[in-house]
Write a protein that holds these residues in place. Structure first.
Motif, PDB file in Angstrom:
ATOM      1  N   GLN A  91      39.005   3.367  88.482  1.00 30.87           N
ATOM      2  CA  GLN A  91      39.701   4.508  89.088  1.00 30.87           C
ATOM      3  C   GLN A  91      39.073   5.829  88.661  1.00 30.87           C
ATOM      4  O   GLN A  91      38.895   6.731  89.475  1.00 30.87           O
ATOM      5  CB  GLN A  91      41.191   4.489  88.756  1.00 30.87           C
ATOM      6  CG  GLN A  91      41.983   5.555  89.503  1.00 30.87           C
ATOM      7  CD  GLN A  91      41.922   5.375  91.004  1.00 30.87           C
ATOM      8  OE1 GLN A  91      42.195   4.296  91.518  1.00 30.87           O
ATOM      9  NE2 GLN A  91      41.557   6.427  91.735  1.00 30.87           N
ATOM     10  N   LYS A  92      38.736   5.932  87.388  1.00 36.31           N
ATOM     11  CA  LYS A  92      38.083   7.161  86.910  1.00 36.31           C
ATOM     12  C   LYS A  92      36.752   7.396  87.627  1.00 36.31           C
ATOM     13  O   LYS A  92      36.409   8.533  87.952  1.00 36.31           O
ATOM     14  CB  LYS A  92      37.845   7.099  85.396  1.00 36.31           C
ATOM     15  CG  LYS A  92      39.055   7.397  84.550  1.00 36.31           C
ATOM     16  CD  LYS A  92      38.643   7.315  83.085  1.00 36.31           C
ATOM     17  CE  LYS A  92      39.521   8.097  82.172  1.00 36.31           C
ATOM     18  NZ  LYS A  92      39.059   8.051  80.772  1.00 36.31           N
ATOM     19  N   HIS A  93      36.009   6.314  87.896  1.00 35.88           N
ATOM     20  CA  HIS A  93      34.723   6.476  88.572  1.00 35.88           C
ATOM     21  C   HIS A  93      34.934   6.897  90.034  1.00 35.88           C
ATOM     22  O   HIS A  93      34.218   7.775  90.532  1.00 35.88           O
ATOM     23  CB  HIS A  93      33.895   5.196  88.488  1.00 35.88           C
ATOM     24  CG  HIS A  93      32.494   5.380  88.971  1.00 35.88           C
ATOM     25  ND1 HIS A  93      31.659   6.372  88.501  1.00 35.88           N
ATOM     26  CD2 HIS A  93      31.777   4.712  89.909  1.00 35.88           C
ATOM     27  CE1 HIS A  93      30.481   6.303  89.115  1.00 35.88           C
ATOM     28  NE2 HIS A  93      30.529   5.299  89.990  1.00 35.88           N
ATOM     29  N   ALA A  94      35.906   6.309  90.712  1.00 37.02           N
ATOM     30  CA  ALA A  94      36.205   6.719  92.093  1.00 37.02           C
ATOM     31  C   ALA A  94      36.601   8.196  92.128  1.00 37.02           C
ATOM     32  O   ALA A  94      36.095   8.966  92.950  1.00 37.02           O
ATOM     33  CB  ALA A  94      37.316   5.842  92.675  1.00 37.02           C
ATOM     34  N   ASP A  95      37.490   8.604  91.221  1.00 40.86           N
ATOM     35  CA  ASP A  95      37.924  10.002  91.157  1.00 40.86           C
ATOM     36  C   ASP A  95      36.768  10.942  90.828  1.00 40.86           C
ATOM     37  O   ASP A  95      36.650  12.027  91.398  1.00 40.86           O
ATOM     38  CB  ASP A  95      39.037  10.177  90.121  1.00 40.86           C
ATOM     39  CG  ASP A  95      40.333   9.491  90.521  1.00 40.86           C
ATOM     40  OD1 ASP A  95      40.541   9.213  91.727  1.00 40.86           O
ATOM     41  OD2 ASP A  95      41.154   9.223  89.610  1.00 40.86           O
ATOM     42  N   ASP A  96      35.900  10.512  89.909  1.00 45.35           N
ATOM     43  CA  ASP A  96      34.750  11.328  89.505  1.00 45.35           C
ATOM     44  C   ASP A  96      33.775  11.513  90.677  1.00 45.35           C
ATOM     45  O   ASP A  96      33.271  12.617  90.913  1.00 45.35           O
ATOM     46  CB  ASP A  96      34.048  10.681  88.310  1.00 45.35           C
ATOM     47  CG  ASP A  96      32.963  11.560  87.704  1.00 45.35           C
ATOM     48  OD1 ASP A  96      33.099  12.804  87.710  1.00 45.35           O
ATOM     49  OD2 ASP A  96      31.966  11.001  87.202  1.00 45.35           O
ATOM     50  N   MET A  97      33.511  10.427  91.420  1.00 45.06           N
ATOM     51  CA  MET A  97      32.608  10.546  92.564  1.00 45.06           C
ATOM     52  C   MET A  97      33.172  11.511  93.603  1.00 45.06           C
ATOM     53  O   MET A  97      32.437  12.314  94.180  1.00 45.06           O
ATOM     54  CB  MET A  97      32.340   9.170  93.200  1.00 45.06           C
ATOM     55  CG  MET A  97      31.434   8.275  92.385  1.00 45.06           C
ATOM     56  SD  MET A  97      30.871   6.799  93.288  1.00 45.06           S
ATOM     57  CE  MET A  97      32.409   5.887  93.493  1.00 45.06           C
ATOM     58  N   GLU A  98      34.473  11.464  93.816  1.00 44.51           N
ATOM     59  CA  GLU A  98      35.104  12.367  94.787  1.00 44.51           C
ATOM     60  C   GLU A  98      35.070  13.815  94.277  1.00 44.51           C
ATOM     61  O   GLU A  98      34.674  14.723  95.000  1.00 44.51           O
ATOM     62  CB  GLU A  98      36.545  11.915  95.065  1.00 44.51           C
ATOM     63  CG  GLU A  98      37.228  12.662  96.191  1.00 44.51           C
ATOM     64  CD  GLU A  98      38.031  13.848  95.712  1.00 44.51           C
ATOM     65  OE1 GLU A  98      38.005  14.879  96.411  1.00 44.51           O
ATOM     66  OE2 GLU A  98      38.675  13.755  94.659  1.00 44.51           O
ATOM     67  N   LYS A  99      35.437  14.002  93.025  1.00 44.79           N
ATOM     68  CA  LYS A  99      35.519  15.354  92.457  1.00 44.79           C
ATOM     69  C   LYS A  99      34.152  16.028  92.377  1.00 44.79           C
ATOM     70  O   LYS A  99      33.998  17.196  92.710  1.00 44.79           O
ATOM     71  CB  LYS A  99      36.149  15.280  91.067  1.00 44.79           C
ATOM     72  CG  LYS A  99      36.304  16.628  90.384  1.00 44.79           C
ATOM     73  CD  LYS A  99      36.923  16.475  89.007  1.00 44.79           C
ATOM     74  CE  LYS A  99      36.987  17.808  88.296  1.00 44.79           C
ATOM     75  NZ  LYS A  99      37.467  17.653  86.923  1.00 44.79           N
ATOM     76  N   ARG A 100      33.131  15.278  91.929  1.00 47.57           N
ATOM     77  CA  ARG A 100      31.801  15.875  91.741  1.00 47.57           C
ATOM     78  C   ARG A 100      30.858  15.599  92.913  1.00 47.57           C
ATOM     79  O   ARG A 100      29.680  15.926  92.853  1.00 47.57           O
ATOM     80  CB  ARG A 100      31.196  15.380  90.426  1.00 47.57           C
ATOM     81  CG  ARG A 100      32.006  15.869  89.214  1.00 47.57           C
ATOM     82  CD  ARG A 100      31.206  15.865  87.955  1.00 47.57           C
ATOM     83  NE  ARG A 100      31.079  14.540  87.358  1.00 47.57           N
ATOM     84  CZ  ARG A 100      30.346  14.282  86.283  1.00 47.57           C
ATOM     85  NH1 ARG A 100      29.667  15.255  85.686  1.00 47.57           N
ATOM     86  NH2 ARG A 100      30.276  13.062  85.800  1.00 47.57           N
ATOM     87  N   ASN A 101      31.402  14.998  93.968  1.00 53.11           N
ATOM     88  CA  ASN A 101      30.676  14.799  95.222  1.00 53.11           C
ATOM     89  C   ASN A 101      29.336  14.077  95.035  1.00 53.11           C
ATOM     90  O   ASN A 101      28.285  14.578  95.403  1.00 53.11           O
ATOM     91  CB  ASN A 101      30.472  16.130  95.950  1.00 53.11           C
ATOM     92  CG  ASN A 101      30.080  15.923  97.402  1.00 53.11           C
ATOM     93  OD1 ASN A 101      30.451  14.926  98.010  1.00 53.11           O
ATOM     94  ND2 ASN A 101      29.318  16.840  97.943  1.00 53.11           N
ATOM     95  N   PHE A 102      29.399  12.882  94.447  1.00 51.36           N
ATOM     96  CA  PHE A 102      28.218  12.021  94.348  1.00 51.36           C
ATOM     97  C   PHE A 102      28.640  10.609  94.676  1.00 51.36           C
ATOM     98  O   PHE A 102      29.825  10.283  94.726  1.00 51.36           O
ATOM     99  CB  PHE A 102      27.575  12.099  92.952  1.00 51.36           C
ATOM    100  CG  PHE A 102      28.336  11.382  91.866  1.00 51.36           C
ATOM    101  CD1 PHE A 102      28.009  10.081  91.489  1.00 51.36           C
ATOM    102  CD2 PHE A 102      29.392  12.010  91.203  1.00 51.36           C
ATOM    103  CE1 PHE A 102      28.704   9.418  90.488  1.00 51.36           C
ATOM    104  CE2 PHE A 102      30.094  11.355  90.198  1.00 51.36           C
ATOM    105  CZ  PHE A 102      29.751  10.060  89.844  1.00 51.36           C
ATOM    106  N   TYR A 103      27.655   9.766  94.938  1.00 51.44           N
ATOM    107  CA  TYR A 103      27.919   8.364  95.247  1.00 51.44           C
ATOM    108  C   TYR A 103      26.836   7.537  94.585  1.00 51.44           C
ATOM    109  O   TYR A 103      25.692   7.483  95.054  1.00 51.44           O
ATOM    110  CB  TYR A 103      27.910   8.142  96.764  1.00 51.44           C
ATOM    111  CG  TYR A 103      28.071   6.700  97.169  1.00 51.44           C
ATOM    112  CD1 TYR A 103      29.290   6.049  97.018  1.00 51.44           C
ATOM    113  CD2 TYR A 103      27.004   5.988  97.688  1.00 51.44           C
ATOM    114  CE1 TYR A 103      29.433   4.726  97.379  1.00 51.44           C
ATOM    115  CE2 TYR A 103      27.136   4.660  98.062  1.00 51.44           C
ATOM    116  CZ  TYR A 103      28.355   4.033  97.906  1.00 51.44           C
ATOM    117  OH  TYR A 103      28.504   2.718  98.262  1.00 51.44           O
TER     118      TYR A 103
END
Length: 189
Positions: A91-103
């Motif tokens: 969940q933290k990784h999904a949130d981090d990708m969304e927040k910092r706009n990376f994939y």
């Protein structure tokens, strides 16, 4: 001029139906196919009634893990058990990708999945699947079904899902409320 109005409306109706049937197929009709030569995929759990309503993160995780275990069991494997720490990592990784706009599997700080898991207090390594849809998504069972189908039809992701050595799973998902970009993460151990 008045006689052409019904023909114009009919043309717009036909055009609308064509566009709707093409773009709406994943919203109202689900078909997982039958899998491949050496693997199977289960029948969709979502239908046009259950696919669209928004659900909470715990409900979505539960549904996602049901789909993972559906596909593992149809392939003769044991079901996975949700692990709270692995779920936190996903969940933290999904949130981090969304927040910092990376994939990516490796975040901008250089942390790979196992490093992120260990930073949360985990022991050992983890495998990971990530996925995204670029726009127009909401947190619903239809999205969960699309993610699972996509992972199963991708060789590397399917190998994680059907790895007989894995016994635990964590699931993370988020949708950007402004763009509808959806990000899903499956972590395995």
């Amino acid at each position: 001029m008045g006689k052409n109005k019904p023909k114009a409306y009919l043309g717009y109706a036909i055009l609308g139906l064509v566009v709707f049937s093409y773009y709406g197929k994943d919203y109202f009709y689900f078909d997982n196919g039958s899998g491949g030569a050496n693997w199977k995929i289960g029948k969709p759990a979502a239908n046009f009634i259950t696919a669209l309503p928004t659900h909470s993160l715990p409900e979505l995780r539960h549904q996602a893990i049901l789909l993972v275990n559906r596909d593992r069991m149809i392939n003769g494997l044991s079901p996975l058990v949700e692990d709270p720490l692995i779920t936190l990592t996903a969940q933290k990784h999904a949130d981090d990708m969304e927040k910092r706009n990376f994939y990516a599997h490796v975040n901008p700080d250089g942390q790979a999945p196992t490093e992120r898991y260990r930073a949360n207090g985990g022991i050992g390594g983890i495998g990971e699947n990530i996925n995204y849809y670029s726009r127009g998504q909401t947190l619903n069972y239809g999205l969960i079904e699309k993610f699972q189908r996509s992972w199963m039809y991708s060789k590397g992701h399917r190998e994680n899902l059907l790895n007989p050595n894995y016994t635990k799973i964590g699931y993370g998902i988020t949708v950007d409320p402004l763009t509808g970009k959806a990000l899903g993460v499956q972590d395995f151990q």
